[in-house]
Write an enzyme that holds these catalytic residues in place. Structure first.
Site, PDB file in Angstrom:
ATOM      1  CD  GLU A  65      -9.933   4.622 -16.725  1.00 15.46           C
ATOM      2  OE1 GLU A  65     -10.875   4.901 -17.484  1.00 15.46           O
ATOM      3  OE2 GLU A  65      -8.802   4.296 -17.141  1.00 15.46           O
ATOM      4  CG  ASP A  78     -10.670  -2.727 -19.018  1.00 17.27           C
ATOM      5  OD1 ASP A  78      -9.740  -2.017 -18.585  1.00 17.27           O
ATOM      6  OD2 ASP A  78     -11.246  -2.510 -20.101  1.00 17.27           O
TER       7      ASP A  78
END
Length: 471
Positions: A213, A22
């Site tokens: 997302e 991420d």
């Protein structure tokens, strides 16, 4: 740092035993910092670790420094026992010059904020994003739960993008933008949709690549780039606008961690790597732009490592999709001569294509967990008949031999090629060995830039590869 001690960058660019997915990259001063969640090897869920940070000089992207734990999971008042995980964060510099860390715990729907005076110091809990009446964002009736914050600050306003929108969940609309005031917590403009999810009725230009997302926002010139993971999960897409409020128009895929859409060395609809969810962003470092993303190891979704590739903008501001490589932040072919560790593999596939990681029996990057080993050794395991492993790209000069370091039980050969379906340039016989063993063959390789593909043909039950060496 002198040229003599610089190291070539590879993918993944952090140590082989580190798992920071991420990734949100930022340049502060003369260093680039990476902020992300923190997986562990052989983890049973995502994001089990505390937030840690790494940084590197902008002119030496092969030398990353561990900055330590910047924020433990127990620092949030909602998580004193550490039972909740810290999901993907983002960082922005507030109007007061301090660094603000936005994040979401895995079992609540609110957005937490921590603050620090330096990019990678100890962050202290600061508060929760809330409406003007004090109600926390995510607690008000009708709010969608917070997830994967992406932030950018301009003047005294901070633009906060949040959202998660999976198939079949009609309660989630997509990525929502809230505008915060100078205190970095109070909502001055309430949430509005900027990128629709798969269940939202009006998908507009996002049709086929709907938001899933991983909201992230960057600005290049006068254009805002909204980067996100689409409903396909393995791809990072982008949309653009001339305002941080949108409207955003879908433009394309920047990268897929399964290399779907790339047709240079295979067909576009055939995966070149085992992918899964993806999260990252773009950043300019020393005049070049890169996309940061993550890959999956250990045959699961839960041990992810950050990677990066150089990108180039077309004249109209669009970004052509780039392929995954071993060279990554090196942004140029690696030096061919010498040893190359197998965990830098960028292509793995068998005779039966598989997009997503996790199917039993597929090859994967793994690490030893020997007792007392501070930095576990990484290698590829699960090599059976028909497995192909790809590494790219390498500038080769005067190369006359190739050596594979392997171990395990298998009888057959490794075939060496410079393209998956190309001519076999060398064949290395394999026999059952329970220690690392070097296999060497001559290779006729004119000077040039090459990829290397190793295909195993034969019977194997536990064959492993540690490295290959060119001489």
């Amino acid at each position: 740092m002198s040229e003599a001690v610089k190291r070539e960058a590879v993918n993944p660019y952090l140590p082989s035993w580190e798992y920071i997915p991420d990734g949100e990259p930022y340049v502060f001063g003369d260093r680039v910092y990476i902020y992300g969640s923190h997986d562990i090897f052989d983890g049973h869920v995502f994001c089990q670790g505390d937030y840690v940070c790494y940084s590197a000089p902008v002119d030496d992207l092969g030398n990353w420094r561990y900055e330590g734990v910047i924020y433990p999971k127990t620092a949030d008042p909602l998580n004193p026992d550490g039972s909740m995980c810290l999901y993907a964060p983002d960082v922005t510099v507030g109007p007061d010059g301090r660094y603000y860390l936005y994040y979401v715990l895995d079992k609540v729907g609110v957005t937490s904020v921590a603050v620090c005076d330096t990019p990678a110091g100890k962050y202290d809990f600061y508060g929760y994003v809330h409406y003007k009446d004090g109600t926390r964002l995510g607690d008000r009736e009708g709010d969608e739960p917070s997830f994967d914050p992406g932030v950018i600050t301009e003047g005294d306003k901070t633009y906060l993008y949040l959202g998660f929108a999976s198939r079949g969940d009609k309660s989630r609309s997509g990525s929502l933008l809230s505008v915060l005031g100078p205190d970095m917590l109070t909502i001055e403009e309430e949430p509005v949709l900027v990128a629709p999810g798969i269940e939202y009725p009006d998908k507009g230009s996002f049709e086929g690549h709907e938001f899933f997302e991983a909201s992230s926002i960057r600005k290049r010139g006068d254009t805002y780039y909204f980067i996100y993971s689409s409903i396909w999960m393995h791809e990072l897409c982008y949309a653009t606008s001339d305002s941080p409020k949108g409207p955003f128009t879908y433009k394309g895929v920047i990268i897929s961690n399964a290399d779907m859409g790339i047709d240079t060395y295979k067909k576009a609809d055939v995966p070149g790597m085992y992918g899964a969810n993806n999260h990252g962003s773009i950043v300019e470092i020393a005049g070049e732009w890169y996309i940061f993303y993550h890959r999956h190891t250990n045959g699961t979704w839960y041990s992810r490592q950050d990677c990066a590739e150089i990108i180039h903008f077309a004249e109209d501001g669009t970004i052509p999709q780039v392929e995954v490589t071993s060279q990554g932040l090196n942004a140029a072919p690696l030096t061919g001569r010498g040893e190359h560790l197998a965990y830098t593999v960028c292509n793995m596939f068998t005779n039966e294509p598989e997009v997503y990681i996790g199917k039993p029996g597929l090859p994967t990057v793994k690490e030893r967990l020997d007792e007392g080993m501070e930095h576990p050794e990484a290698f590829i395991t699960g090599i059976v008949d028909g497995v192909t492993l790809g590494f790219k790209y390498y500038k080769c000069e005067g190369i006359k031999s190739i050596t594979l370091e392997q171990r395990g039980y298998g009888n057959g050969v490794f075939e060496v090629r410079t393209s998956p379906d190309g001519e076999v340039l060398a064949t290395l016989p394999v026999e059952n060995r329970n220690i690392w063993t070097e296999l060497t063959a001559d290779i006729d390789l004119p000077d040039g830039v090459y990829a290397f593909y190793f295909t195993f043909v034969g019977g194997a039950s536990s064959l492993q590869l540690r490295s290959f060496t060119l001489k």
